[in-house]
Design an enzyme around this catalytic site. Structure first.
Site, PDB file in Angstrom:
ATOM      1  N   SER A 178       0.848  -1.196   0.000  1.00 11.50           N
ATOM      2  CA  SER A 178       0.000   0.000   0.000  1.00 11.50           C
ATOM      3  C   SER A 178       0.877   1.236   0.000  1.00 11.50           C
ATOM      4  O   SER A 178       2.006   1.202   0.511  1.00 11.50           O
ATOM      5  CB  SER A 178      -0.875   0.026   1.260  1.00 11.50           C
ATOM      6  OG  SER A 178      -1.556   1.260   1.373  1.00 11.50           O
ATOM      7  N   TYR A 188      -1.539   0.055  10.843  1.00 14.12           N
ATOM      8  CA  TYR A 188      -1.811  -0.407   9.466  1.00 14.12           C
ATOM      9  C   TYR A 188      -0.631  -0.037   8.566  1.00 14.12           C
ATOM     10  O   TYR A 188      -0.143  -0.874   7.786  1.00 14.12           O
ATOM     11  CB  TYR A 188      -3.111   0.192   8.931  1.00 14.12           C
ATOM     12  CG  TYR A 188      -3.363  -0.203   7.484  1.00 14.12           C
ATOM     13  CD1 TYR A 188      -3.665  -1.523   7.143  1.00 14.12           C
ATOM     14  CD2 TYR A 188      -3.264   0.737   6.453  1.00 14.12           C
ATOM     15  CE1 TYR A 188      -3.857  -1.891   5.827  1.00 14.12           C
ATOM     16  CE2 TYR A 188      -3.466   0.373   5.128  1.00 14.12           C
ATOM     17  CZ  TYR A 188      -3.763  -0.944   4.822  1.00 14.12           C
ATOM     18  OH  TYR A 188      -3.944  -1.312   3.512  1.00 14.12           O
TER      19      TYR A 188
HETATM   20  P1  NDP Z   1     -11.833  -5.823   0.938  1.00 14.87           P
HETATM   21  O1  NDP Z   1     -12.278  -5.708   2.357  1.00 14.87           O
HETATM   22  O2  NDP Z   1     -12.799  -5.502  -0.138  1.00 14.87           O
HETATM   23  O3  NDP Z   1     -11.232  -7.289   0.671  1.00 14.87           O
HETATM   24  C1  NDP Z   1     -10.388  -7.910   1.599  1.00 14.87           C
HETATM   25  C2  NDP Z   1     -10.269  -9.377   1.258  1.00 14.87           C
HETATM   26  O4  NDP Z   1      -9.351  -9.977   2.193  1.00 14.87           O
HETATM   27  C3  NDP Z   1     -11.592 -10.108   1.380  1.00 14.87           C
HETATM   28  O5  NDP Z   1     -11.700 -11.023   0.311  1.00 14.87           O
HETATM   29  C4  NDP Z   1     -11.465 -10.833   2.701  1.00 14.87           C
HETATM   30  O6  NDP Z   1     -12.163 -12.044   2.575  1.00 14.87           O
HETATM   31  C5  NDP Z   1      -9.964 -11.124   2.753  1.00 14.87           C
HETATM   32  N1  NDP Z   1      -9.491 -11.360   4.110  1.00 14.87           N
HETATM   33  C6  NDP Z   1      -9.435 -10.480   5.127  1.00 14.87           C
HETATM   34  N2  NDP Z   1      -8.969 -11.076   6.238  1.00 14.87           N
HETATM   35  C7  NDP Z   1      -8.721 -12.363   5.898  1.00 14.87           C
HETATM   36  C8  NDP Z   1      -8.227 -13.479   6.612  1.00 14.87           C
HETATM   37  N3  NDP Z   1      -7.894 -13.407   7.905  1.00 14.87           N
HETATM   38  N4  NDP Z   1      -8.097 -14.664   5.957  1.00 14.87           N
HETATM   39  C9  NDP Z   1      -8.455 -14.749   4.661  1.00 14.87           C
HETATM   40  N5  NDP Z   1      -8.915 -13.735   3.938  1.00 14.87           N
HETATM   41  C10 NDP Z   1      -9.054 -12.552   4.558  1.00 14.87           C
HETATM   42  O7  NDP Z   1     -10.543  -4.874   0.830  1.00 14.87           O
HETATM   43  P2  NDP Z   1      -9.540  -4.569  -0.386  1.00 14.87           P
HETATM   44  O8  NDP Z   1      -9.874  -5.353  -1.585  1.00 14.87           O
HETATM   45  O9  NDP Z   1      -9.458  -3.107  -0.500  1.00 14.87           O
HETATM   46  O10 NDP Z   1      -8.173  -5.077   0.262  1.00 14.87           O
HETATM   47  C11 NDP Z   1      -7.341  -6.055  -0.332  1.00 14.87           C
HETATM   48  C12 NDP Z   1      -5.900  -5.731  -0.015  1.00 14.87           C
HETATM   49  O11 NDP Z   1      -5.549  -4.486  -0.593  1.00 14.87           O
HETATM   50  C13 NDP Z   1      -5.576  -5.611   1.479  1.00 14.87           C
HETATM   51  O12 NDP Z   1      -4.324  -6.217   1.729  1.00 14.87           O
HETATM   52  C14 NDP Z   1      -5.489  -4.094   1.691  1.00 14.87           C
HETATM   53  O13 NDP Z   1      -4.658  -3.760   2.768  1.00 14.87           O
HETATM   54  C15 NDP Z   1      -4.896  -3.678   0.370  1.00 14.87           C
HETATM   55  N6  NDP Z   1      -5.056  -2.285   0.001  1.00 14.87           N
HETATM   56  C16 NDP Z   1      -6.319  -1.719  -0.094  1.00 14.87           C
HETATM   57  C17 NDP Z   1      -6.444  -0.399  -0.454  1.00 14.87           C
HETATM   58  C18 NDP Z   1      -7.761   0.288  -0.517  1.00 14.87           C
HETATM   59  O14 NDP Z   1      -7.798   1.538  -0.528  1.00 14.87           O
HETATM   60  N7  NDP Z   1      -8.869  -0.413  -0.608  1.00 14.87           N
HETATM   61  C19 NDP Z   1      -5.258   0.408  -0.772  1.00 14.87           C
HETATM   62  C20 NDP Z   1      -4.006  -0.272  -0.605  1.00 14.87           C
HETATM   63  C21 NDP Z   1      -3.923  -1.574  -0.263  1.00 14.87           C
HETATM   64  P3  NDP Z   1     -13.094 -12.701   3.692  1.00 14.87           P
HETATM   65  O15 NDP Z   1     -13.681 -11.584   4.494  1.00 14.87           O
HETATM   66  O16 NDP Z   1     -14.016 -13.563   2.924  1.00 14.87           O
HETATM   67  O17 NDP Z   1     -12.150 -13.541   4.478  1.00 14.87           O
HETATM   68  C1  8X3 Z   2      -5.121   1.492   1.853  1.00 11.41           C
HETATM   69  C2  8X3 Z   2      -4.895   2.882   1.386  1.00 11.41           C
HETATM   70  O1  8X3 Z   2      -4.398   5.197   2.223  1.00 11.41           O
HETATM   71  O2  8X3 Z   2      -6.456   4.164   2.953  1.00 11.41           O
HETATM   72  O3  8X3 Z   2      -3.919   0.822   2.060  1.00 11.41           O
HETATM   73  O4  8X3 Z   2      -4.367   3.436   3.846  1.00 11.41           O
HETATM   74  S1  8X3 Z   2      -5.043   3.947   2.673  1.00 11.41           S
END
Ligand code: NDP
Ligand code: 8X3
Length: 244
Positions: free
Chosen positions: A131, A144
């Site tokens: 991220s 985070y």
């Molecule tokens: P979502 O909440 O939409 O998706 C998160 C996914 O991770 C879900 O499929 C969830 O599945 C899974 N997950 C969470 N915890 C667990 C666990 N303990 N075991 C297995 N699966 C898990 O969020 P995003 O798609 O935005 O996030 C995906 C990644 O991208 C993360 O690593 C996040 O930190 C990163 N990210 C997101 C950003 C944003 O602005 N959205 C920016 C930068 C990075 P389920 O609940 O079914 O287990």
């Molecule tokens: C997710 C992006 O800027 O909300 O990693 O932390 S931010």
């Protein structure tokens, strides 16, 4: 294999990889969503339901794959989350444990489980979803941000450790992506979550998935080491210019 494929960025990665001709092992904890995706994509996906924090179950799930699914070529370490947004001195121990156990230790578990096979076969690509938050701390997000800084260092370390092999290692660092991320961060508070994306056009899961596919499809001698993808009008983790 795409971890956390039931939502947001992971789901988009799975869909884009399927369109690119891959068969995709989708993982997550939400069995209902995994089943729906399995019904939708049929022979192109194999669902595995487990929590990346549960090392034994994660290893068992991977070991249970049928032979035709065992040779994983691409691992997208995407499962992760943020919980809470408050000063470090007021943070929740439980939220901290969940973020570190998922974003850091879960990613390590998947790496430790899948990468030895890739090394043995001399073939594989690991894509870790970091991220912009890992580049520098922002207000009220220290733990985070630290977890994503750890993902950056862990990714760099793996790249060094497989440099003698044909494996490639990529870090994708998204900025503001509208998914379930903020709803999860604010423990289900949808209004607070939608405010995060007010006054700016955020990225989508598809935008990030496109960069993942780009890295995967690069010629074998090209290792896309790191990609930072920001929304236009976002300059870093804490500078976002919003329309009033
Ligand atoms: P979502 O909440 O939409 O998706 C998160 C996914 O991770 C879900 O499929 C969830 O599945 C899974 N997950 C969470 N915890 C667990 C666990 N303990 N075991 C297995 N699966 C898990 O969020 P995003 O798609 O935005 O996030 C995906 C990644 O991208 C993360 O690593 C996040 O930190 C990163 N990210 C997101 C950003 C944003 O602005 N959205 C920016 C930068 C990075 P389920 O609940 O079914 O287990
Ligand atoms: C997710 C992006 O800027 O909300 O990693 O932390 S931010």
């Amino acid at each position: 294999m795409v971890t956390g494929a039931t939502s947001g960025i992971g789901r988009a990665c799975a869909e884009h990889l399927i369109r690119a001709g891959y068969r995709v092992i989708i993982t997550g904890r939400n069995i209902g969503e995994l089943s729906r995706m399995a019904d939708q994509y049929r022979r192109d996906v194999y669902p595995l339901c487990f929590d990346v924090r549960d090392r034994e179950t994660a290893e068992g799930a991977v070991a249970s794959l049928p032979p035709s699914w065992q040779e994983i070529e691409v691992l997208v370490n995407n499962a992760g989350l943020a919980l809470g947004l408050e000063p470090e001195y007021e943070g929740s121990y439980d939220d901290w444990d969940t973020m570190i156990d998922t974003n850091v230790k879960g990613l390590l578990t998947m790496t430790r489980t899948i990468v030895p096979g890739m090394v043995a076969r001399g073939r594989g690509h690991i894509i870790n979803i970091g991220s912009v938050a890992g580049d520098a701390a922002y207000a009220n997000g220290a733990v985070y941000c630290a977890s994503k800084a750890a993902v950056k260092t862990i990714t760099d370390g793996l790249r060094i450790d497989v440099a003698h092999t044909p494996l490639r290692v990529t870090l994708v660092k998204p900025g503001l992506v509208e998914t379930n991320f903020s709803r999860v961060r604010f423990h289900g508070d949808a209004d607070r979550a939608s405010n995060v994306y007010k006054g700016i056009e955020p990225l989508t899961g598809d935008d990030i998935a496109a960069t993942v596919v780009y890295a995967v499809q690069a010629p074998a001698h090209v290792q896309i080491a790191e990609i930072l993808v920001l929304a236009t009008h976002q300059a870093n983790g804490s500078t976002i210019v919003r329309k009033q």
